[in-house]
Design a protein around this motif. Structure first.
Motif, PDB file in Angstrom:
ATOM      1  N   THR A 447       0.958  -1.073  -0.166  1.00  0.00           N
ATOM      2  CA  THR A 447       0.029   0.224   0.124  1.00  0.00           C
ATOM      3  C   THR A 447       0.891   1.257  -0.018  1.00  0.00           C
ATOM      4  O   THR A 447       1.834   1.353   0.716  1.00  0.00           O
ATOM      5  CB  THR A 447      -0.940   0.122   1.202  1.00  0.00           C
ATOM      6  OG1 THR A 447      -0.182  -0.158   2.386  1.00  0.00           O
ATOM      7  CG2 THR A 447      -1.921  -1.185   1.192  1.00  0.00           C
ATOM      8  N   PRO A 448       0.842   2.410  -0.931  1.00  0.00           N
ATOM      9  CA  PRO A 448       1.650   3.569  -1.084  1.00  0.00           C
ATOM     10  C   PRO A 448       1.614   4.189   0.286  1.00  0.00           C
ATOM     11  O   PRO A 448       0.513   4.532   1.087  1.00  0.00           O
ATOM     12  CB  PRO A 448       0.889   4.229  -2.120  1.00  0.00           C
ATOM     13  CG  PRO A 448      -0.640   3.631  -2.237  1.00  0.00           C
ATOM     14  CD  PRO A 448      -0.523   2.176  -1.843  1.00  0.00           C
ATOM     15  N   PHE A 449       2.672   4.723   0.572  1.00  0.00           N
ATOM     16  CA  PHE A 449       2.824   5.712   1.811  1.00  0.00           C
ATOM     17  C   PHE A 449       3.328   7.020   1.532  1.00  0.00           C
ATOM     18  O   PHE A 449       4.504   6.837   0.812  1.00  0.00           O
ATOM     19  CB  PHE A 449       3.485   4.733   2.787  1.00  0.00           C
ATOM     20  CG  PHE A 449       4.093   5.432   3.929  1.00  0.00           C
ATOM     21  CD1 PHE A 449       3.090   5.834   4.848  1.00  0.00           C
ATOM     22  CD2 PHE A 449       5.310   5.500   4.362  1.00  0.00           C
ATOM     23  CE1 PHE A 449       3.302   6.585   6.199  1.00  0.00           C
ATOM     24  CE2 PHE A 449       5.586   6.149   5.316  1.00  0.00           C
ATOM     25  CZ  PHE A 449       4.646   6.772   6.399  1.00  0.00           C
ATOM     26  N   GLY A 450       2.978   8.025   1.820  1.00  0.00           N
ATOM     27  CA  GLY A 450       3.628   9.357   1.805  1.00  0.00           C
ATOM     28  C   GLY A 450       2.683  10.395   2.215  1.00  0.00           C
ATOM     29  O   GLY A 450       1.519   9.930   2.647  1.00  0.00           O
ATOM     30  N   GLY A 451       3.057  11.783   2.209  1.00  0.00           N
ATOM     31  CA  GLY A 451       2.541  12.706   2.750  1.00  0.00           C
ATOM     32  C   GLY A 451       2.014  13.817   2.001  1.00  0.00           C
ATOM     33  O   GLY A 451       2.282  13.920   0.835  1.00  0.00           O
ATOM     34  N   TYR A 452       1.144  14.541   2.552  1.00  0.00           N
ATOM     35  CA  TYR A 452       0.637  15.824   1.814  1.00  0.00           C
ATOM     36  C   TYR A 452       1.311  17.041   2.782  1.00  0.00           C
ATOM     37  O   TYR A 452       1.857  16.764   3.884  1.00  0.00           O
ATOM     38  CB  TYR A 452      -0.940  16.139   2.353  1.00  0.00           C
ATOM     39  CG  TYR A 452      -1.923  15.353   1.273  1.00  0.00           C
ATOM     40  CD1 TYR A 452      -1.448  14.110   0.749  1.00  0.00           C
ATOM     41  CD2 TYR A 452      -3.272  15.566   1.406  1.00  0.00           C
ATOM     42  CE1 TYR A 452      -2.390  13.427  -0.039  1.00  0.00           C
ATOM     43  CE2 TYR A 452      -4.256  14.951   0.687  1.00  0.00           C
ATOM     44  CZ  TYR A 452      -3.603  13.816  -0.228  1.00  0.00           C
ATOM     45  OH  TYR A 452      -4.478  12.927  -0.933  1.00  0.00           O
TER      46      TYR A 452
END
Length: 480
Positions: A447-452
Motif C-alpha cells: 500500500t502506498p505511503f507518503g504525505g501531504y
C-alpha cells in the motif's frame, strides 16, 4: 558484537576519512562499538562505483527476472540471519527484541515484493496512425542516493534499496550515525545475493559532511530521504541545484478520530501500537487522539491503563510480542520529548500519566498521556517523536476534521467508527496520504505511503514507489 564496523564501498569494506565515532547503546549509555565515518572523498568513491555499474550496463542488461531474484535473495539472507541482526539492531537502537525481529521480517518483505515487481515494469504502445510506430520505455535513473533515518534503519533502507535495484538503479546509502551497525547486514546481503560490485554502497557519516556531499553530488540522479522537515528542505534544495528529483518522507502529527460508536476495547490495541511502538519514534505514530466529548474521560482512562501496563526497560530483555517498550534512541531525543511535555504543562495541559525521564540508566521516558490539550498548543502541533499521546475532545464530525487537518503535516490519519458512511466522508476530507479506518497501521508493503503538506512528496511502498525509480523514454519511429 565486533568492536569496529567499516563502510561498504564498491563491494569492499573501507575505513572512513572522517575517523571513527562511538555507537551508544541507549538502554545503558555505554558505547557498543566504533563506526568508520565517511567524508566527502568516501562519498565520491561510492558514487563513482555506482555510476560505473549504471554506465556499464552490468545491472540493466540483466533480464528483469534475474535482477529480481537477486533482490529477493537479499531478503532471504536477512531472514536466515534474523537472530544476529535483531540483537545488533536492538542494542544500537533500543527497540524491544521482538520489534527488531519484526523489522527484519518487514525488511525482507520489501525485498520479496519488489523482487517480484522487477519484471512488471513495461512501457506502452502509442498509436500515431499509418507510417509510425511509437512506444515508451521505463528506464532507471541511474544512481539513487538514499539518506536513511535511525528509527527503522533496516526497514527503511530495505524499501529504498529493494525498489531502486529492482528497477535497475545502483544505490548509495548514507546511514544515521546513531544506528549504523545493523545496516552492515544489508551490505552482506548484497554480496550473498551476487549483485555486481558497486550496486549497493553503504556508508555512515555526519549529516553536514557525508550527507551533504551525497545529496549535492553531481553524479547522483535521484535522492530519497526519510526524516525531519528541516533536513528534507535542505536535501530538496541541494538536489534542486543539480535538477535531481527527490522522494521526501518527512514528519507527521497524525490524528485518530474516535467517534462515540467506536469499539473502545479494540482501540486500546491501536493505542499500544500507534504511539508506544518503537517508543513513539515513528513518523506515522498516532500522536493525537481526537475523541468525541461524550467519551473523553473514558478514553483518557483507557489510554492511561495501556501506558501503565507497559513494561519499560532494555529491549534485549523484551523478547515476546506484547506490552514491552524500550528506551528512546538517545538521551538527547529523550530530553527533547520531556521538554515538550513540560512546555505543554506550562501552557495548561496535564500529564494524566508519565511525562518524565525515568530514574534509571539509559534514554527512557515514561509512556505518557496528555490531557487538557487544546489544538493550538505546541504539543498538538509539533512532532514529539516519542511515547507521548495527546487527547483532544471534539463536538461533532466537522470539528473533528478541522482539528485533524489543523497542522502543517499530512502523513496519515485514522477514523474509528462503526458507521461506514461517516468513515468514507472523513477519508475524503482528511488531508493525509493514508487514512486508516478502525485499525491503525492497516495496510502493508503493497500500500502506498507518503504525505501531504510538510510531510513530504512522492510515495514509498506499493507499486507507486517503484515508479519513483524509473523515468519514461518515448521512441517514435517513422516507418515510411
Amino acid at each position: 558484537m565486533q568492536t569496529y564496523w567499516q563502510n561498504f564501498i564498491d563491494a569492499d569494506w573501507a575505513d572512513g576519512g572522517a575517523g571513527r565515532a562511538g555507537v551508544v547503546n541507549p538502554a545503558t549509555g555505554a558505547v557498543l562499538a566504533e563506526q568508520a565515518m565517511a567524508d566527502a572523498a568516501d562519498v565520491d568513491r561510492a558514487v563513482q562505483a555506482a555510476r560505473r555499474v549504471h554506465e556499464s550496463g552490468v545491472l540493466t542488461d540483466l533480464r528483469p527476472v534475474e535482477r529480481g531474484r537477486m533482490v529477493q535473495a537479499m531478503g532471504r539472507y536477512l531472514l536466515e540471519n534474523r537472530d544476529e541482526v535483531a540483537e545488533t539492531l536492538t542494542l544500537e537502537q533500543g527497540k524491544p527484541l521482538w520489534e527488531a525481529r519484526r523489522e527484519i521480517e518487514n525488511a525482507a518483505r520489501y525485498f520479496e515484493y519488489y523482487g517480484n515487481q522487477a519484471e512488471t515494469l513495461e512501457g506502452r504502445s502509442i498509436p500515431l496512425g499509418g507510417g509510425y510506430v511509437d512506444f515508451t520505455q521505463l528506464e532507471p535513473y541511474g544512481v539513487s542516493a538514499q539518506v536513511i533515518p535511525w528509527n527503522f534503519p533496516l526497514e527503511i533502507a530495505a524499501r529504498s534499496i529493494a525498489a531502486g535495484v529492482a528497477a535497475g538503479n545502483a544505490c548509495v546509502v548514507k546511514t544515521s550515525e546513531l544506528t549504523p551497525l545493523s545496516s552492515a547486514y544489508l551490505a552482506r546481503a548484497a554480496m550473498a545475493a551476487g549483485l555486481p560490485a558497486g550496486t549497493v554502497n553503504i556508508l555512515c557519516g555526519w549529516g553536514h559532511e557525508a550527507g551533504a556531499a551525497l545529496v549535492s553530488h553531481p553524479g547522483i540522479n535521484q535522492a530519497v530521504f526519510t526524516g525531519s522537515v528541516e533536513t528534507g528542505i535542505a536535501i530538496a534544495r541541494a538536489a534542486a541545484e543539480n535538477v535531481v528529483p527527490c522522494v521526501l518522507e518527512l514528519g507527521g502529527k497524525s490524528a485518530a478520530i474516535v467517534h462515540e460508536d467506536a469499539d473502545l476495547d479494540a482501540f486500546e490495541g491501536d493505542i499500544r501500537r500507534g504511539i508506544y511502538t518503537n517508543a513513539g519514534q515513528v513518523c506515522s505514530a498516532m500522536s493525537r487522539v481526537l475523541v468525541h466529548e461524550s467519551l473523553h474521560d473514558e478514553v483518557i482512562a483507557r489510554a492511561c491503563a495501556v501506558a501503565g501496563a507497559l513494561s519499560v526497560g532494555p529491549g534485549v530483555d523484551r523478547t515476546e510480542p506484547g506490552q514491552g517498550m524500550g528506551p528512546m534512541v538517545s538521551e538527547a531525543q529523550r530530553d527533547r520529548a520531556a521538554a515538550m511535555v513540560a512546555e505543554a504543562e506550562r501552557a495548561g495541559a496535564r500529564a494524566a500519566t508519565g511525562g518524565r525521564a525515568m530514574n534509571i540508566p539509559g534514554a527512557f521516558l515514561e509512556p505518557t498521556v496528555m490531557a487538557d490539550v487544546t489544538p493550538d498548543m505546541a504539543i498538538a502541533q509539533d512532532e514529539v517523536f516519542g511515547p507521548v499521546l495527546s487527547v483532544i475532545p471534539f463536538r461533532d464530525e466537522a470539528q473533528a476534521i478541522e482539528i485533524a487537518n489543523g497542522t502543517r503535516y499530512g502523513l496519515v490519519a485514522g477514523v474509528f467508527t462503526r458507521d461506514l458512511d461517516r468513515a468514507t466522508r472523513a477519508a475524503r476530507r482528511l488531508r493525509a496520504g493514508q487514512v486508516f479506518v478502525n485499525e491503525w497501521f492497516a495496510g502493508g508493503v503493497e500500500t502506498p505511503f507518503g504525505g501531504y503538506g510538510r510531510s513530504g512528496y512522492g510515495r514509498e511502498k506499493g507499486r507507486e514507489a517503484l515508479l519513483n525509480y524509473v523515468q519514461t523514454k518515448n521512441v517514435a519511429i517513422r516507418t515510411r
